[in-house]
Design a protein around this motif. Sequence first.
Motif, PDB file in Angstrom:
ATOM      1  N   SER A   1       0.820  -1.208   0.000  1.00 37.94           N
ATOM      2  CA  SER A   1       0.000   0.000   0.000  1.00 37.94           C
ATOM      3  C   SER A   1       0.854   1.259   0.000  1.00 37.94           C
ATOM      4  O   SER A   1       1.957   1.300   0.542  1.00 37.94           O
ATOM      5  N   ILE A   2       0.319   2.322  -0.571  1.00 36.90           N
ATOM      6  CA  ILE A   2       1.000   3.616  -0.541  1.00 36.90           C
ATOM      7  C   ILE A   2       1.064   4.147   0.883  1.00 36.90           C
ATOM      8  O   ILE A   2       2.002   4.881   1.230  1.00 36.90           O
ATOM      9  N   ALA A   3       0.115   3.780   1.725  1.00 33.31           N
ATOM     10  CA  ALA A   3       0.147   4.218   3.124  1.00 33.31           C
ATOM     11  C   ALA A   3       1.427   3.756   3.803  1.00 33.31           C
ATOM     12  O   ALA A   3       2.089   4.520   4.521  1.00 33.31           O
ATOM     13  N   PHE A   4       1.791   2.500   3.587  1.00 29.53           N
ATOM     14  CA  PHE A   4       3.039   1.998   4.163  1.00 29.53           C
ATOM     15  C   PHE A   4       4.232   2.750   3.605  1.00 29.53           C
ATOM     16  O   PHE A   4       5.160   3.104   4.332  1.00 29.53           O
ATOM     17  N   ARG A   5       4.227   3.004   2.303  1.00 26.04           N
ATOM     18  CA  ARG A   5       5.359   3.671   1.677  1.00 26.04           C
ATOM     19  C   ARG A   5       5.548   5.085   2.218  1.00 26.04           C
ATOM     20  O   ARG A   5       6.684   5.559   2.374  1.00 26.04           O
ATOM     21  N   LEU A   6       4.460   5.772   2.513  1.00 26.71           N
ATOM     22  CA  LEU A   6       4.567   7.116   3.083  1.00 26.71           C
ATOM     23  C   LEU A   6       5.229   7.071   4.458  1.00 26.71           C
ATOM     24  O   LEU A   6       6.136   7.852   4.757  1.00 26.71           O
ATOM     25  N   VAL A   7       4.752   6.153   5.295  1.00 25.78           N
ATOM     26  CA  VAL A   7       5.346   6.018   6.628  1.00 25.78           C
ATOM     27  C   VAL A   7       6.816   5.605   6.505  1.00 25.78           C
ATOM     28  O   VAL A   7       7.691   6.130   7.212  1.00 25.78           O
ATOM     29  N   GLU A   8       7.089   4.683   5.612  1.00 23.51           N
ATOM     30  CA  GLU A   8       8.446   4.187   5.433  1.00 23.51           C
ATOM     31  C   GLU A   8       9.409   5.300   5.029  1.00 23.51           C
ATOM     32  O   GLU A   8      10.525   5.402   5.566  1.00 23.51           O
ATOM     33  N   ASP A   9       9.018   6.131   4.080  1.00 28.51           N
ATOM     34  CA  ASP A   9       9.928   7.180   3.614  1.00 28.51           C
ATOM     35  C   ASP A   9      10.214   8.193   4.710  1.00 28.51           C
ATOM     36  O   ASP A   9      11.348   8.660   4.854  1.00 28.51           O
ATOM     37  N   TRP A  10       9.184   8.543   5.494  1.00 36.10           N
ATOM     38  CA  TRP A  10       9.418   9.466   6.618  1.00 36.10           C
ATOM     39  C   TRP A  10      10.306   8.797   7.670  1.00 36.10           C
ATOM     40  O   TRP A  10      11.279   9.389   8.160  1.00 36.10           O
ATOM     41  N   PHE A  11      10.001   7.562   8.023  1.00 34.96           N
ATOM     42  CA  PHE A  11      10.728   6.845   9.067  1.00 34.96           C
ATOM     43  C   PHE A  11      12.201   6.701   8.698  1.00 34.96           C
ATOM     44  O   PHE A  11      13.097   6.936   9.533  1.00 34.96           O
ATOM     45  N   ASP A  12      12.477   6.326   7.456  1.00 34.55           N
ATOM     46  CA  ASP A  12      13.842   6.005   7.049  1.00 34.55           C
ATOM     47  C   ASP A  12      14.748   7.224   6.940  1.00 34.55           C
ATOM     48  O   ASP A  12      15.979   7.066   6.867  1.00 34.55           O
ATOM     49  N   GLN A  13      14.182   8.413   6.918  1.00 31.18           N
ATOM     50  CA  GLN A  13      15.012   9.610   6.784  1.00 31.18           C
ATOM     51  C   GLN A  13      15.958   9.793   7.963  1.00 31.18           C
ATOM     52  O   GLN A  13      17.067  10.305   7.806  1.00 31.18           O
ATOM     53  N   GLU A  14      15.543   9.364   9.176  1.00 38.94           N
ATOM     54  CA  GLU A  14      16.370   9.600  10.359  1.00 38.94           C
ATOM     55  C   GLU A  14      16.505   8.384  11.265  1.00 38.94           C
ATOM     56  O   GLU A  14      17.135   8.474  12.314  1.00 38.94           O
ATOM     57  N   ALA A  15      15.954   7.256  10.891  1.00 40.43           N
ATOM     58  CA  ALA A  15      15.992   6.086  11.769  1.00 40.43           C
ATOM     59  C   ALA A  15      17.349   5.387  11.686  1.00 40.43           C
ATOM     60  O   ALA A  15      18.063   5.491  10.697  1.00 40.43           O
ATOM     61  N   ASN A  16      17.686   4.656  12.752  1.00 41.21           N
ATOM     62  CA  ASN A  16      18.931   3.890  12.774  1.00 41.21           C
ATOM     63  C   ASN A  16      18.870   2.672  11.861  1.00 41.21           C
ATOM     64  O   ASN A  16      19.895   2.242  11.321  1.00 41.21           O
ATOM     65  N   SER A  17      17.694   2.090  11.722  1.00 39.47           N
ATOM     66  CA  SER A  17      17.508   0.959  10.815  1.00 39.47           C
ATOM     67  C   SER A  17      16.232   1.198  10.020  1.00 39.47           C
ATOM     68  O   SER A  17      15.301   1.846  10.502  1.00 39.47           O
ATOM     69  N   PRO A  18      16.135   0.699   8.786  1.00 41.28           N
ATOM     70  CA  PRO A  18      14.962   0.973   7.953  1.00 41.28           C
ATOM     71  C   PRO A  18      13.706   0.307   8.487  1.00 41.28           C
ATOM     72  O   PRO A  18      13.766  -0.715   9.176  1.00 41.28           O
ATOM     73  N   LEU A  19      12.584   0.890   8.140  1.00 37.21           N
ATOM     74  CA  LEU A  19      11.311   0.349   8.595  1.00 37.21           C
ATOM     75  C   LEU A  19      11.100  -1.065   8.073  1.00 37.21           C
ATOM     76  O   LEU A  19      10.506  -1.901   8.760  1.00 37.21           O
ATOM     77  N   SER A  20      11.575  -1.366   6.876  1.00 38.91           N
ATOM     78  CA  SER A  20      11.414  -2.712   6.328  1.00 38.91           C
ATOM     79  C   SER A  20      12.047  -3.770   7.222  1.00 38.91           C
ATOM     80  O   SER A  20      11.532  -4.884   7.353  1.00 38.91           O
ATOM     81  N   ALA A  21      13.158  -3.431   7.866  1.00 39.58           N
ATOM     82  CA  ALA A  21      13.808  -4.375   8.772  1.00 39.58           C
ATOM     83  C   ALA A  21      12.973  -4.588  10.028  1.00 39.58           C
ATOM     84  O   ALA A  21      12.877  -5.700  10.557  1.00 39.58           O
ATOM     85  N   VAL A  22      12.337  -3.531  10.510  1.00 37.07           N
ATOM     86  CA  VAL A  22      11.485  -3.635  11.701  1.00 37.07           C
ATOM     87  C   VAL A  22      10.271  -4.488  11.393  1.00 37.07           C
ATOM     88  O   VAL A  22       9.878  -5.360  12.174  1.00 37.07           O
ATOM     89  N   VAL A  23       9.657  -4.255  10.231  1.00 31.99           N
ATOM     90  CA  VAL A  23       8.474  -5.027   9.847  1.00 31.99           C
ATOM     91  C   VAL A  23       8.837  -6.480   9.605  1.00 31.99           C
ATOM     92  O   VAL A  23       8.089  -7.386   9.977  1.00 31.99           O
ATOM     93  N   SER A  24       9.991  -6.736   9.000  1.00 29.77           N
ATOM     94  CA  SER A  24      10.436  -8.120   8.798  1.00 29.77           C
ATOM     95  C   SER A  24      10.597  -8.828  10.123  1.00 29.77           C
ATOM     96  O   SER A  24      10.240 -10.000  10.271  1.00 29.77           O
ATOM     97  N   HIS A  25      11.116  -8.122  11.113  1.00 25.43           N
ATOM     98  CA  HIS A  25      11.259  -8.697  12.456  1.00 25.43           C
ATOM     99  C   HIS A  25       9.897  -9.052  13.017  1.00 25.43           C
ATOM    100  O   HIS A  25       9.697 -10.126  13.594  1.00 25.43           O
ATOM    101  N   GLN A  26       8.904  -8.151  12.811  1.00 21.45           N
ATOM    102  CA  GLN A  26       7.579  -8.405  13.317  1.00 21.45           C
ATOM    103  C   GLN A  26       6.953  -9.609  12.631  1.00 21.45           C
ATOM    104  O   GLN A  26       6.350 -10.484  13.285  1.00 21.45           O
ATOM    105  N   GLU A  27       7.097  -9.720  11.294  1.00 21.52           N
ATOM    106  CA  GLU A  27       6.480 -10.822  10.562  1.00 21.52           C
ATOM    107  C   GLU A  27       7.150 -12.159  10.864  1.00 21.52           C
ATOM    108  O   GLU A  27       6.538 -13.210  10.720  1.00 21.52           O
ATOM    109  N   ALA A  28       8.394 -12.125  11.320  1.00 22.31           N
ATOM    110  CA  ALA A  28       9.101 -13.370  11.608  1.00 22.31           C
ATOM    111  C   ALA A  28       8.699 -13.979  12.942  1.00 22.31           C
ATOM    112  O   ALA A  28       9.011 -15.126  13.217  1.00 22.31           O
ATOM    113  N   LYS A  29       8.010 -13.211  13.774  1.00 17.06           N
ATOM    114  CA  LYS A  29       7.627 -13.723  15.082  1.00 17.06           C
ATOM    115  C   LYS A  29       6.568 -14.810  14.935  1.00 17.06           C
ATOM    116  O   LYS A  29       5.689 -14.735  14.074  1.00 17.06           O
ATOM    117  N   PRO A  30       6.608 -15.872  15.784  1.00 16.19           N
ATOM    118  CA  PRO A  30       5.607 -16.921  15.714  1.00 16.19           C
ATOM    119  C   PRO A  30       4.234 -16.429  16.144  1.00 16.19           C
ATOM    120  O   PRO A  30       4.134 -15.440  16.821  1.00 16.19           O
TER     121      PRO A  30
END
Length: 322
Positions: free
Chosen positions: A293-322
């Motif tokens: 979704s474009i909604a995710f992409r908007l949050v991702e672009d804002w988040f990644d501008q100053e975050a220590n790790s990209p949002l995609s890595a955080v979401v991947s961590h969340q999806e990997a949880k049992p």
Amino acid sequence: MAWRPSEGVWTLNGFTGLRLDRDARLRRNEAQLARLLAGPDTRILPMWGSLHWVGTSEPWRLALCAPEVQGLLEAADCPVYLGRAKEVPLFAASVKDEGLVARLAQQGNWCELRQVAAVLPADQAALLAYARALVLWHQASRFCGRCGRPTASAEGGHARRCTGCDQALFPRIDPAVIGLVHGPQRCLLGRHRAWPKGMYSALAGFVEPGEALEQALAREVEEETGVQVLECRYHSSQPWPFPASLMVGFLARALETPLAVDPQELEEARWFSRDELAAGLRAGALQLPPPVSIAFRLVEDWFDQEANSPLSAVVSHQEAKP
């Protein structure tokens, strides 16, 4: 397309990766379309209501040749010519026969596009979105809004014409704005009652008559949360065929003022820092819309501008949880 500042590249939003010659000139040639529809190389994407047929094995199979769907084209009142992919003609058609529905279910699955978009290659998801938008429009446009007489498919399924007053109808597209509102350190997200628990997203709404896109965004944000947008800049757009929207995305700057949430519009809205977003996602207490979704992409672009790790890595961590 969207500009990714952190990567210095242009990337495609979901449902926009379609590599297809739409072959618009051919749409008005009914005799040639009929020959093409019966041709041995032509492939047909079946739909049943709002469901798409998807084969069960990778690479995913979306289209069938005419002999595999014998009777489908005779029963379909509006096969839609989508164009050519690598010179292969593609049509979409609605399945009416219950026996054919059952037979195809033995060879694959009938799926909602939301269910399969994340696992399909980008160009295939975009192809299904294109087919879905046109087929659902035909289903909802069988009668003329001016005189009430039946309408008939025209121009290879890219138009309908009234059998009474001859009015031409074209596929419906509803423009909607969606904006990631942010202040110096936090972004503004809201949630609707019908959404899964913990899901938040950027604010969105339909454009009203007489509005520019920027005006529509500022109005929606103020109506839903009481926050005044100071300025906004265009981010990207996305076709959203649920059923017929075109999402126009913005990043919008605002002061991080207290919120006055309209309960008729939202169940809740909150300002989130990057750390709060990351912590909520990792803990499973917070969800964002799917990455397609474009909604995710908007949050991702804002988040990644100053975050220590990209949002995609955080979401991947969340999806990997049992």
